[in-house]
Design a protein around this motif. Sequence first.
Motif, PDB file in Angstrom:
ATOM      1  N   LYS A   3       0.831  -1.197   0.000  1.00 50.10           N
ATOM      2  CA  LYS A   3       0.000   0.000   0.000  1.00 50.10           C
ATOM      3  C   LYS A   3       0.868   1.252   0.000  1.00 50.10           C
ATOM      4  O   LYS A   3       1.823   1.356   0.770  1.00 50.10           O
ATOM      5  CB  LYS A   3      -0.899  -0.010   1.252  1.00 50.10           C
ATOM      6  N   GLN A   4       0.555   2.211  -0.892  1.00 50.99           N
ATOM      7  CA  GLN A   4       1.161   3.536  -0.826  1.00 50.99           C
ATOM      8  C   GLN A   4       0.188   4.440  -0.101  1.00 50.99           C
ATOM      9  O   GLN A   4      -0.918   4.712  -0.584  1.00 50.99           O
ATOM     10  CB  GLN A   4       1.454   4.088  -2.222  1.00 50.99           C
ATOM     11  N   LEU A   5       0.604   4.926   1.073  1.00 47.60           N
ATOM     12  CA  LEU A   5      -0.314   5.652   1.944  1.00 47.60           C
ATOM     13  C   LEU A   5      -0.390   7.142   1.647  1.00 47.60           C
ATOM     14  O   LEU A   5      -1.404   7.778   1.941  1.00 47.60           O
ATOM     15  CB  LEU A   5       0.107   5.466   3.413  1.00 47.60           C
ATOM     16  N   VAL A   6       0.682   7.717   1.113  1.00 50.42           N
ATOM     17  CA  VAL A   6       0.705   9.168   0.907  1.00 50.42           C
ATOM     18  C   VAL A   6       1.125   9.488  -0.527  1.00 50.42           C
ATOM     19  O   VAL A   6       1.827   8.696  -1.177  1.00 50.42           O
ATOM     20  CB  VAL A   6       1.651   9.873   1.904  1.00 50.42           C
ATOM     21  N   GLU A   7       0.714  10.658  -0.995  1.00 48.50           N
ATOM     22  CA  GLU A   7       1.003  11.064  -2.357  1.00 48.50           C
ATOM     23  C   GLU A   7       2.465  11.470  -2.493  1.00 48.50           C
ATOM     24  O   GLU A   7       3.099  11.913  -1.546  1.00 48.50           O
ATOM     25  CB  GLU A   7       0.106  12.241  -2.764  1.00 48.50           C
ATOM     26  N   SER A   8       2.982  11.354  -3.719  1.00 40.36           N
ATOM     27  CA  SER A   8       4.392  11.673  -3.980  1.00 40.36           C
ATOM     28  C   SER A   8       4.706  13.127  -3.677  1.00 40.36           C
ATOM     29  O   SER A   8       5.801  13.447  -3.192  1.00 40.36           O
ATOM     30  CB  SER A   8       4.735  11.354  -5.438  1.00 40.36           C
ATOM     31  N   ARG A  10       3.533  14.967  -1.335  1.00 39.73           N
ATOM     32  CA  ARG A  10       3.733  15.131   0.108  1.00 39.73           C
ATOM     33  C   ARG A  10       5.139  14.670   0.511  1.00 39.73           C
ATOM     34  O   ARG A  10       5.786  15.281   1.371  1.00 39.73           O
ATOM     35  CB  ARG A  10       2.683  14.341   0.896  1.00 39.73           C
ATOM     36  N   ILE A  11       5.593  13.588  -0.082  1.00 38.73           N
ATOM     37  CA  ILE A  11       6.931  13.074   0.230  1.00 38.73           C
ATOM     38  C   ILE A  11       7.991  14.083  -0.190  1.00 38.73           C
ATOM     39  O   ILE A  11       8.941  14.356   0.554  1.00 38.73           O
ATOM     40  CB  ILE A  11       7.148  11.722  -0.472  1.00 38.73           C
ATOM     41  N   GLN A  12       7.851  14.665  -1.388  1.00 41.79           N
ATOM     42  CA  GLN A  12       8.814  15.655  -1.860  1.00 41.79           C
ATOM     43  C   GLN A  12       8.821  16.892  -0.966  1.00 41.79           C
ATOM     44  O   GLN A  12       9.885  17.445  -0.653  1.00 41.79           O
ATOM     45  CB  GLN A  12       8.483  16.047  -3.305  1.00 41.79           C
ATOM     46  N   LYS A  13       7.657  17.327  -0.552  1.00 38.78           N
ATOM     47  CA  LYS A  13       7.569  18.475   0.349  1.00 38.78           C
ATOM     48  C   LYS A  13       8.246  18.170   1.677  1.00 38.78           C
ATOM     49  O   LYS A  13       8.951  19.004   2.247  1.00 38.78           O
ATOM     50  CB  LYS A  13       6.104  18.852   0.566  1.00 38.78           C
ATOM     51  N   ARG A  14       8.075  16.945   2.168  1.00 34.31           N
ATOM     52  CA  ARG A  14       8.702  16.557   3.439  1.00 34.31           C
ATOM     53  C   ARG A  14      10.217  16.532   3.315  1.00 34.31           C
ATOM     54  O   ARG A  14      10.937  16.858   4.258  1.00 34.31           O
ATOM     55  CB  ARG A  14       8.168  15.202   3.883  1.00 34.31           C
TER      56      ARG A  14
END
Length: 268
Positions: A3-8, A10-14
């Motif tokens: 499962k991918q829980l978060v959008e890409s 959001r990951i880049q922003k983090r």
Amino acid sequence: MIKQLVESWRIQKRRQIVSQRGLNVWPQDQPDDLEQIERIGAWLDSLGEPAVLEHPLRPLKMQVAKGFSARMAYYFAMGDYEEADLELIEKLVMPGDRVLECGGGAGITGSLAAMHSGNPVTIVEPNEVMHDIIRQNVRLNGQECQLIAAAVVADDYSGDTLTLRVQDEYWWSSVLDHGSGEPVETEVARISDLFDNIRPSVLVLDIEGAEVGLLPEKLPDDLRLIMVELHTPDIGDEATVSVVNTIMGQGFRLCHVRSQTWVFERTV
């Protein structure tokens, strides 16, 4: 099920947020984080069987199931769970190393240490809630571990057990009494006994403040690298300095600092 829980995005922003962090800083829940954690919590509650999350930056997996920490699942999926430790393990653990990790978390840092060393990692973890999680995740990542169900203590500790304060967010549990958490008695393992039995070349300490006064006056000659998460906001400046001086006074130099994690390498 993977499962991918978060959008890409959001990951880049983090990633941008992580790159701007200073010392003694760890992830702080913002309103959007809390919304995502609540959403993931509802998803976890709906699970009929375990699911597998993939780390967005490294070849790591984490198994989750109903009742698992939604916060831990979220930060893992964002690439912000123990990020400083993962970065340093990836950079500094070498093939052939024997890694002793005190404070096992969910078995993710131990899995990466085993990947890079090519040897089973020894994990010392007092919280019984985490034991199956650690074993499952190490196995899921294709690695092996020796799990010691105990709290690491200094050589002069008197007694065979101590009280662990188990928090609702069980990865924050500690032997320090902060006035919260369910008290649970756990067995202890003295640090020099661990050194003698395991003969580690790398020591990883993430024990929520219990690093103060832990290390002996004579560290073993086999030990080439010490990675310690120093909880200065909890233990204070003087205790932090004491830990640093104990290590540097035995022929180690400070070589890296990421967030709360300090790394020392042997020079003599």
